[in-house]
Structure formats: C-alpha cells, structure tokens
Write a protein that holds these residues in place. Sequence first.
Motif, PDB file in Angstrom:
ATOM      1  N   MET A   1       0.830  -1.185   0.000  1.00 19.04           N
ATOM      2  CA  MET A   1       0.000   0.000   0.000  1.00 19.04           C
ATOM      3  C   MET A   1       0.876   1.251   0.000  1.00 19.04           C
ATOM      4  O   MET A   1       0.626   2.169  -0.769  1.00 19.04           O
ATOM      5  N   LEU A   2       1.882   1.261   0.874  1.00 20.35           N
ATOM      6  CA  LEU A   2       2.766   2.428   0.924  1.00 20.35           C
ATOM      7  C   LEU A   2       3.555   2.597  -0.364  1.00 20.35           C
ATOM      8  O   LEU A   2       3.787   3.728  -0.801  1.00 20.35           O
ATOM      9  N   THR A   3       3.949   1.493  -0.973  1.00 23.39           N
ATOM     10  CA  THR A   3       4.695   1.621  -2.234  1.00 23.39           C
ATOM     11  C   THR A   3       3.802   2.190  -3.334  1.00 23.39           C
ATOM     12  O   THR A   3       4.267   2.970  -4.159  1.00 23.39           O
ATOM     13  N   HIS A   4       2.516   1.838  -3.321  1.00 25.04           N
ATOM     14  CA  HIS A   4       1.586   2.404  -4.298  1.00 25.04           C
ATOM     15  C   HIS A   4       1.439   3.912  -4.074  1.00 25.04           C
ATOM     16  O   HIS A   4       1.443   4.693  -5.031  1.00 25.04           O
ATOM     17  N   ILE A   5       1.307   4.327  -2.834  1.00 16.71           N
ATOM     18  CA  ILE A   5       1.195   5.754  -2.517  1.00 16.71           C
ATOM     19  C   ILE A   5       2.465   6.487  -2.939  1.00 16.71           C
ATOM     20  O   ILE A   5       2.403   7.562  -3.528  1.00 16.71           O
ATOM     21  N   ARG A   6       3.611   5.887  -2.648  1.00 15.91           N
ATOM     22  CA  ARG A   6       4.886   6.516  -3.032  1.00 15.91           C
ATOM     23  C   ARG A   6       4.982   6.656  -4.551  1.00 15.91           C
ATOM     24  O   ARG A   6       5.371   7.716  -5.057  1.00 15.91           O
ATOM     25  N   ASP A   7       4.630   5.605  -5.272  1.00 16.99           N
ATOM     26  CA  ASP A   7       4.698   5.652  -6.734  1.00 16.99           C
ATOM     27  C   ASP A   7       3.725   6.684  -7.302  1.00 16.99           C
ATOM     28  O   ASP A   7       4.042   7.379  -8.272  1.00 16.99           O
ATOM     29  N   SER A   8       2.541   6.792  -6.694  1.00 17.45           N
ATOM     30  CA  SER A   8       1.578   7.800  -7.131  1.00 17.45           C
ATOM     31  C   SER A   8       2.116   9.202  -6.872  1.00 17.45           C
ATOM     32  O   SER A   8       1.969  10.096  -7.711  1.00 17.45           O
ATOM     33  N   ALA A   9       2.740   9.401  -5.726  1.00 17.41           N
ATOM     34  CA  ALA A   9       3.327  10.711  -5.408  1.00 17.41           C
ATOM     35  C   ALA A   9       4.437  11.043  -6.392  1.00 17.41           C
ATOM     36  O   ALA A   9       4.565  12.182  -6.842  1.00 17.41           O
ATOM     37  N   ARG A  10       5.221  10.039  -6.743  1.00 19.20           N
ATOM     38  CA  ARG A  10       6.295  10.249  -7.716  1.00 19.20           C
ATOM     39  C   ARG A  10       5.716  10.651  -9.069  1.00 19.20           C
ATOM     40  O   ARG A  10       6.220  11.561  -9.728  1.00 19.20           O
ATOM     41  N   ALA A  11       4.633   9.990  -9.470  1.00 17.43           N
ATOM     42  CA  ALA A  11       3.998  10.301 -10.754  1.00 17.43           C
ATOM     43  C   ALA A  11       3.423  11.716 -10.768  1.00 17.43           C
ATOM     44  O   ALA A  11       3.398  12.376 -11.804  1.00 17.43           O
ATOM     45  N   LEU A  12       2.976  12.173  -9.606  1.00 12.49           N
ATOM     46  CA  LEU A  12       2.413  13.520  -9.501  1.00 12.49           C
ATOM     47  C   LEU A  12       3.484  14.575  -9.219  1.00 12.49           C
ATOM     48  O   LEU A  12       3.167  15.740  -9.055  1.00 12.49           O
ATOM     49  N   ASP A  13       4.732  14.133  -9.118  1.00 11.68           N
ATOM     50  CA  ASP A  13       5.849  15.004  -8.803  1.00 11.68           C
ATOM     51  C   ASP A  13       5.656  15.691  -7.445  1.00 11.68           C
ATOM     52  O   ASP A  13       5.943  16.868  -7.282  1.00 11.68           O
ATOM     53  N   ALA A  14       5.124  14.931  -6.486  1.00  9.08           N
ATOM     54  CA  ALA A  14       4.925  15.432  -5.122  1.00  9.08           C
ATOM     55  C   ALA A  14       6.088  14.929  -4.271  1.00  9.08           C
ATOM     56  O   ALA A  14       5.987  13.938  -3.554  1.00  9.08           O
ATOM     57  N   GLN A  15       7.206  15.627  -4.376  1.00  9.90           N
ATOM     58  CA  GLN A  15       8.439  15.148  -3.756  1.00  9.90           C
ATOM     59  C   GLN A  15       8.354  15.067  -2.234  1.00  9.90           C
ATOM     60  O   GLN A  15       8.903  14.140  -1.631  1.00  9.90           O
ATOM     61  N   ALA A  16       7.671  16.004  -1.594  1.00 11.35           N
ATOM     62  CA  ALA A  16       7.566  15.976  -0.131  1.00 11.35           C
ATOM     63  C   ALA A  16       6.787  14.747   0.333  1.00 11.35           C
ATOM     64  O   ALA A  16       7.187  14.070   1.280  1.00 11.35           O
ATOM     65  N   LEU A  17       5.693  14.457  -0.354  1.00 12.41           N
ATOM     66  CA  LEU A  17       4.903  13.277  -0.002  1.00 12.41           C
ATOM     67  C   LEU A  17       5.690  12.001  -0.263  1.00 12.41           C
ATOM     68  O   LEU A  17       5.694  11.080   0.561  1.00 12.41           O
ATOM     69  N   GLU A  18       6.378  11.958  -1.381  1.00 16.66           N
ATOM     70  CA  GLU A  18       7.202  10.791  -1.711  1.00 16.66           C
ATOM     71  C   GLU A  18       8.255  10.560  -0.635  1.00 16.66           C
ATOM     72  O   GLU A  18       8.481   9.437  -0.185  1.00 16.66           O
ATOM     73  N   TYR A  19       8.882  11.637  -0.166  1.00 12.61           N
ATOM     74  CA  TYR A  19       9.900  11.548   0.882  1.00 12.61           C
ATOM     75  C   TYR A  19       9.286  11.001   2.181  1.00 12.61           C
ATOM     76  O   TYR A  19       9.857  10.106   2.823  1.00 12.61           O
ATOM     77  N   CYS A  20       8.110  11.508   2.561  1.00 15.32           N
ATOM     78  CA  CYS A  20       7.460  11.040   3.789  1.00 15.32           C
ATOM     79  C   CYS A  20       7.089   9.564   3.706  1.00 15.32           C
ATOM     80  O   CYS A  20       7.245   8.819   4.668  1.00 15.32           O
TER      81      CYS A  20
END
Length: 52
Positions: A1-20
């Motif tokens: 689940m967390l990897t999906h959220i991270r990948d989605s954040a990466r796709a949206l270029d949401a670097q802060a969320l990806e980092y968290c």
Amino acid sequence: MLTHIRDSARALDAQALEYCVDLALQAVSSEIRNRHDTVTGADLDFAPRVLQ
C-alpha cells in the motif's frame, strides 16, 4: 500500500509526499526486521516431540 502511494506521489511530482512515504517504508521495514531478529534470537523450540 505504501509503495503504491509513493509511486503515485512520484507520478504527480509530489516530492515531499514521496519523501514522507519513503520514511514510513523504512520505519516499517526496520520494525519488521527487529521483530524477526527478536523471534529468531529467542531460541524457541517448536519441534514436535514424540511422547513415549
């Protein structure tokens, strides 16, 4: 689940969320590793015994 959220954040270029999310993944991995080390280090004997 967390990897999906991270990948989605990466796709949206949401670097802060990806980092968290990466930090959360590291914390979960560390906790799992610690629990595994605790169980394997406990020297528990679960071998079946033959009653005579």
